[in-house]
Design an enzyme around this catalytic site. Structure first.
Site, PDB file in Angstrom:
ATOM      1  N   PRO A   2       0.832  -1.213   0.000  1.00 35.11           N
ATOM      2  CA  PRO A   2       0.000   0.000   0.000  1.00 35.11           C
ATOM      3  C   PRO A   2       0.866   1.263   0.000  1.00 35.11           C
ATOM      4  CG  PRO A   2      -0.623  -1.496   1.778  1.00 35.11           C
ATOM      5  CD  PRO A   2       0.664  -1.997   1.206  1.00 35.11           C
ATOM      6  N   GLU A   3       0.588   2.145  -0.931  1.00 37.64           N
ATOM      7  CA  GLU A   3       1.285   3.424  -0.978  1.00 37.64           C
ATOM      8  C   GLU A   3       0.281   4.524  -0.637  1.00 37.64           C
ATOM      9  OE1 GLU A   3       3.615   3.869  -4.542  1.00 37.64           O
ATOM     10  OE2 GLU A   3       4.127   1.749  -4.589  1.00 37.64           O
ATOM     11  N   HIS A 113      -4.605 -14.223  10.804  1.00 41.39           N
ATOM     12  CA  HIS A 113      -3.886 -13.032  10.334  1.00 41.39           C
ATOM     13  C   HIS A 113      -4.581 -11.737  10.743  1.00 41.39           C
ATOM     14  CE1 HIS A 113      -1.446 -15.765   8.077  1.00 41.39           C
ATOM     15  NE2 HIS A 113      -2.489 -16.209   7.395  1.00 41.39           N
ATOM     16  N   ARG A 133       1.608 -10.917   5.963  1.00 40.50           N
ATOM     17  CA  ARG A 133       3.063 -10.946   6.113  1.00 40.50           C
ATOM     18  C   ARG A 133       3.538 -10.216   7.371  1.00 40.50           C
ATOM     19  NH1 ARG A 133       6.142  -9.874   0.629  1.00 40.50           N
ATOM     20  NH2 ARG A 133       7.894 -10.408   1.988  1.00 40.50           N
TER      21      ARG A 133
END
Ligand SMILES: [Zn+2]
Length: 291
Positions: A2-3, A113, A133
């Site tokens: 994500p930016e 998660h 992650r």
């Protein structure tokens, strides 16, 4: 990963679900590097509080709480922040995806998660922070407490202008691509939008930052703002795991000119897009359009 646009889209969509609602409880996974604030102190400090606003600072989301605390969230590489009940195949495991009928609307159930879950004292949906992650971060700052992570951020990428970029590039021998990714110079830019902006501006990613003329810096700054705004408009890029807070995918990935298009033709001139590695990150450019 994500930016800025994906974080901004998340802010726009999750803000209304979060702001103004009284927090009744917090559920977390075990203590880990994901929690810069230990999970067992989140519950007592967040219970009964409500967010008064949700801001974006670079790639961080910052929820201002009514007692002056700030809840800081970073989506890392694969973080997903969404409202309970969001539907998206991207949130499901490969096995769960494979078992879906084509017209089935999958609903996400919190899994291993899902590291943070915020519940409210009304009947509305909770807010979930899931990260496969686990490079994401959760940090709760006390009233007035400073954070080195936030303090070191440079100018927000949506506010960068040519003159500021020109100044930042003077005397810098680092590649312009690397400079654009340096969060202490420009906060929020990542690989996709840096590549796209340099393409639009006609500047090769490997050029030394200091070699850019003033007018080139103006073109890069304009291009950067334009690609970011366009991406926000289309809901961000869903290239890997990013998913909008309501489960919708972004649309910007379909508009890419160079990023991850190695070997394909330039949409402007037909030349073959190249990929090079700069500072351990891949960069993509058109050898004919970019100088
Ligand atoms: Zn080209």
């Amino acid at each position: 990963m994500p930016e800025l646009p994906e974080v901004e889209v998340t802010r726009e969509r999750i803000g209304p679900v979060l702001v103004g609602r009284r927090i009744a409880g917090v559920r977390t996974t075990e203590p880990s590097h994901f929690f810069l604030t230990p999970p067992d102190s989140l519950l007592p400090r967040l219970s009964g509080r409500h967010a008064t606003s949700l801001e974006r600072v670079g790639k961080y989301l910052v929820a201002m709480l009514d007692d002056g605390q700030r809840l800081v969230l970073h989506l890392g590489m694969t973080g997903q922040l969404f409202a309970e009940g969001a539907a998206s195949v991207r949130l499901l495991s490969a096995a769960a995806r494979a078992s879906l009928a084509p017209d089935e609307q999958p609903r996400f159930e919190p899994d291993v998660h899902t590291h943070l879950r915020i519940d409210f004292d009304d009947a509305g949906p909770g807010v979930l922070f899931r990260d496969v992650r686990k490079f994401g971060k959760v940090l709760l700052l006390g009233p007035g407490e400073r954070s080195e992570r936030l303090d070191r951020l440079g100018t927000d990428a949506l506010r960068i202008d040519g003159e500021r970029l020109f100044e930042a590039t003077r005397g810098r021998s680092v590649a312009i691509k690397s400079l654009l990714l340096d969060q202490s110079v420009i906060a929020g830019t990542g690989n996709i939008y840096a590549d796209e902006a340099l393409h639009l501006a006609g500047v090769r990613p490997r050029r030394a930052a200091r070699s850019l003329a003033r007018r080139e810096c103006a073109r890069v700054a304009d291009a950067l703002r334009n690609v970011l705004l366009r991406s926000i408009e289309t809901g961000g890029s869903s290239i890997s795991d990013y998913v909008g807070p309501d489960g919708r995918d972004g649309g910007y990935q379909d508009e890419r000119h160079v990023y991850a298009r190695e070997g394909e033709s330039c949409r402007r001139c037909g030349a073959t897009i190249r990929r090079v590695v700069i500072g351990q990150r891949s960069a993509h450019y058109c050898p004919r359009c970019q100088r």
